[in-house]
Scaffold this active site. Structure first.
Site, PDB file in Angstrom:
ATOM      1  N   CYS A  26      35.732  -3.074  70.124  1.00 30.72           N
ATOM      2  CA  CYS A  26      36.302  -3.942  69.090  1.00 30.72           C
ATOM      3  C   CYS A  26      36.561  -3.044  67.872  1.00 30.72           C
ATOM      4  O   CYS A  26      36.142  -1.881  67.840  1.00 30.72           O
ATOM      5  CB  CYS A  26      35.323  -5.052  68.725  1.00 30.72           C
ATOM      6  SG  CYS A  26      33.765  -4.421  68.062  1.00 30.72           S
ATOM      7  N   HIS A  60      25.725  -0.241  71.330  1.00 30.54           N
ATOM      8  CA  HIS A  60      24.992  -0.498  72.573  1.00 30.54           C
ATOM      9  C   HIS A  60      25.706   0.098  73.780  1.00 30.54           C
ATOM     10  O   HIS A  60      26.092  -0.618  74.709  1.00 30.54           O
ATOM     11  CB  HIS A  60      24.772  -2.004  72.754  1.00 30.54           C
ATOM     12  CG  HIS A  60      23.717  -2.536  71.847  1.00 30.54           C
ATOM     13  ND1 HIS A  60      23.842  -3.707  71.153  1.00 30.54           N
ATOM     14  CD2 HIS A  60      22.510  -2.029  71.494  1.00 30.54           C
ATOM     15  CE1 HIS A  60      22.769  -3.900  70.417  1.00 30.54           C
ATOM     16  NE2 HIS A  60      21.937  -2.892  70.595  1.00 30.54           N
ATOM     17  N   CYS A  63      30.149  -2.475  60.210  1.00 25.09           N
ATOM     18  CA  CYS A  63      31.454  -3.135  60.375  1.00 25.09           C
ATOM     19  C   CYS A  63      31.771  -3.931  59.103  1.00 25.09           C
ATOM     20  O   CYS A  63      30.904  -4.642  58.590  1.00 25.09           O
ATOM     21  CB  CYS A  63      31.400  -4.063  61.592  1.00 25.09           C
ATOM     22  SG  CYS A  63      32.898  -5.040  61.743  1.00 25.09           S
ATOM     23  N   HIS A  89      17.752 -10.445  66.090  1.00 25.04           N
ATOM     24  CA  HIS A  89      18.841  -9.470  66.208  1.00 25.04           C
ATOM     25  C   HIS A  89      18.914  -8.604  64.949  1.00 25.04           C
ATOM     26  O   HIS A  89      18.862  -9.126  63.830  1.00 25.04           O
ATOM     27  CB  HIS A  89      20.175 -10.199  66.420  1.00 25.04           C
ATOM     28  CG  HIS A  89      21.264  -9.286  66.892  1.00 25.04           C
ATOM     29  ND1 HIS A  89      21.878  -8.388  66.049  1.00 25.04           N
ATOM     30  CD2 HIS A  89      21.821  -9.103  68.109  1.00 25.04           C
ATOM     31  CE1 HIS A  89      22.783  -7.704  66.736  1.00 25.04           C
ATOM     32  NE2 HIS A  89      22.761  -8.121  67.995  1.00 25.04           N
ATOM     33  N   GLU A 136      21.318  -7.264  63.422  1.00 29.82           N
ATOM     34  CA  GLU A 136      22.385  -7.636  62.480  1.00 29.82           C
ATOM     35  C   GLU A 136      21.882  -8.743  61.545  1.00 29.82           C
ATOM     36  O   GLU A 136      22.109  -8.698  60.328  1.00 29.82           O
ATOM     37  CB  GLU A 136      23.631  -8.126  63.238  1.00 29.82           C
ATOM     38  CG  GLU A 136      24.736  -8.577  62.281  1.00 29.82           C
ATOM     39  CD  GLU A 136      25.869  -9.352  62.948  1.00 29.82           C
ATOM     40  OE1 GLU A 136      26.198  -9.061  64.107  1.00 29.82           O
ATOM     41  OE2 GLU A 136      26.413 -10.251  62.294  1.00 29.82           O
ATOM     42  N   CYS A 190      33.224 -13.392  63.768  1.00 26.26           N
ATOM     43  CA  CYS A 190      34.316 -12.496  64.151  1.00 26.26           C
ATOM     44  C   CYS A 190      34.764 -12.953  65.539  1.00 26.26           C
ATOM     45  O   CYS A 190      33.919 -13.194  66.407  1.00 26.26           O
ATOM     46  CB  CYS A 190      33.781 -11.068  64.185  1.00 26.26           C
ATOM     47  SG  CYS A 190      34.696  -9.989  65.250  1.00 26.26           S
ATOM     48  N   SER A 247      23.598  -4.248  76.200  1.00 23.33           N
ATOM     49  CA  SER A 247      24.599  -4.860  75.321  1.00 23.33           C
ATOM     50  C   SER A 247      24.682  -6.361  75.593  1.00 23.33           C
ATOM     51  O   SER A 247      25.088  -6.787  76.682  1.00 23.33           O
ATOM     52  CB  SER A 247      25.965  -4.191  75.567  1.00 23.33           C
ATOM     53  OG  SER A 247      27.004  -5.075  75.216  1.00 23.33           O
ATOM     54  N   ASN A 298      26.694  -8.600  74.393  1.00 22.32           N
ATOM     55  CA  ASN A 298      28.025  -9.173  74.609  1.00 22.32           C
ATOM     56  C   ASN A 298      28.556  -8.831  76.008  1.00 22.32           C
ATOM     57  O   ASN A 298      29.258  -9.618  76.618  1.00 22.32           O
ATOM     58  CB  ASN A 298      28.988  -8.798  73.469  1.00 22.32           C
ATOM     59  CG  ASN A 298      29.565  -7.413  73.613  1.00 22.32           C
ATOM     60  OD1 ASN A 298      30.506  -7.209  74.358  1.00 22.32           O
ATOM     61  ND2 ASN A 298      29.005  -6.435  72.905  1.00 22.32           N
ATOM     62  N   SER A 341      31.377  -2.660  73.185  1.00 19.29           N
ATOM     63  CA  SER A 341      30.827  -1.336  72.874  1.00 19.29           C
ATOM     64  C   SER A 341      31.082  -0.339  74.012  1.00 19.29           C
ATOM     65  O   SER A 341      30.424   0.700  74.092  1.00 19.29           O
ATOM     66  CB  SER A 341      29.330  -1.448  72.563  1.00 19.29           C
ATOM     67  OG  SER A 341      28.702  -2.250  73.524  1.00 19.29           O
TER      68      SER A 341
HETATM   69 FE1  F3S Z   1      32.986  -5.796  66.432  1.00 21.17          FE
HETATM   70 FE2  F3S Z   1      32.677  -6.014  63.854  1.00 21.17          FE
HETATM   71 FE3  F3S Z   1      33.357  -8.087  65.265  1.00 21.17          FE
HETATM   72  S1  F3S Z   1      31.447  -4.778  65.224  1.00 21.17           S
HETATM   73  S2  F3S Z   1      32.386  -7.760  67.239  1.00 21.17           S
HETATM   74  S3  F3S Z   1      34.584  -6.278  64.956  1.00 21.17           S
HETATM   75  S4  F3S Z   1      31.884  -8.007  63.615  1.00 21.17           S
END
Ligand code: F3S
EC number: 1.17.7.4
Length: 282
Positions: free
Chosen positions: A12, A40, A94, A122, A124, A188, A216, A218, A260
């Site tokens: 991403c 990750h 990010c 988490h 984050e 996001c 990871s 996701n 990732s």
């Molecule tokens: Fe990637 Fe940033 Fe979205 S790390 S998943 S673009 S919040």
């Protein structure tokens, strides 16, 4: 055998940016560290380690060098610690995560009780929460939000990977708890977009390959949503794990990858599947 690659497979925006920054920092001279793995992907972390970038759990005993802040951010205390130690900081957080941190800081400063929609364990979320100067709660669902006390002024932000449905449910409960409410939709859509594309692909093919770190979240979720639609779904980290028997009788294979997963790993997987196919054709 036809190989169909999901349009948005792999990195991403935030991960791509963080990885580029890390490789650039690694090329410069001097000791370089990351606080926790930069992303990750064990293979990316390994490559960086090969270039001398060490992964640290904290900065204890570190007095010089460059510290790279990972894409999902660190706590304000960790960042302050790096500055106090006079380390050079490459902040690869990010920008979307940074936005959530800034909203929490501002809301808190303006007297709002902050509600963060997310997973309290988490990193984050731990980073986002650390920017609150006053009361802050983390809730993972509407049911959890229903158990919050009454609040005069409530400010809501979300972990970037949360679903819109969960944010909506939490906001609904907060409306019953507070006199004044401010909501920042900090979700996001990179995760949701990848999942929607993967689902569409899984419906079309006879076999699905999902590439990405076993650590990871996701990627694991991508593999789960694909398995629900396509029982022949395989989650792998690298091309070496592919097995020719998975492709017996397969006419169309779908490939996707977590946010990732670097492009080079995706390319290697596609090449190997092509090799299997060429062997099959004799
Ligand atoms: Fe990637 Fe940033 Fe979205 S790390 S998943 S673009 S919040």
């Amino acid at each position: 055998m036809e190989i169909l690659l999901a349009k948005r497979a792999g990195f991403c925006f935030g991960v791509k940016r963080a990885t580029q920054m890390a490789f650039e920092a690694a090329e410069k001279e001097g000791e370089t560290f990351t606080l926790g793995p930069i992303i990750h992907s064990p293979q990316v972390v390994q490559r960086l380690e090969g270039m001398g970038v060490k992964v640290l759990s904290d900065l204890e005993g570190i007095g010089n060098g460059t510290v790279i802040i990972r894409s999902h951010g660190v706590t304000s205390a960790e960042l302050e610690d790096a500055v106090r130690r006079q380390l050079e900081v490459v902040d690869a957080t990010c920008p979307f995560v940074k936005k959530a941190q800034e909203h929490v800081k501002r809301l808190s400063h303006d007297g709002y009780t902050v509600v963060v929609v997310g997973d309290a364990d988490h990193p984050e979320v731990q980073g986002i929460v650390s920017y609150a100067e006053g009361p802050v709660h983390v809730v993972g669902s509407g049911e959890e939000a229903a158990r919050l006390p009454n609040m005069k002024k409530v400010g809501v932000v979300a972990q970037t990977t949360q679903s819109f449905e969960t944010l909506k449910n939490v906001v609904k409960e907060c409306l019953l708890k507070g006199g004044e409410i401010r909501v920042f939709n900090t979700i996001c859509d990179a995760t949701a977009v990848r999942q929607d594309e993967a689902k569409a692909l899984a419906r079309e093919v006879d076999c699905m390959i999902v590439i990405g770190g076993f650590n990871s979240a996701n990627t694991k979720r991508l593999a789960e949503v694909c398995s629900e639609l396509q029982p022949r779904t395989y989650h792998i980290e690298t091309a070496q794990e592919l097995d020719a028997s998975w492709f017996q009788g397969v006419e169309r294979v779908g490939v996707t990858a977590g946010a990732s997963t670097p492009k080079w790993l995706i390319d290697e997987v596609i090449e190997r599947i092509q090799e299997f196919d060429n062997k099959k054709k004799g």
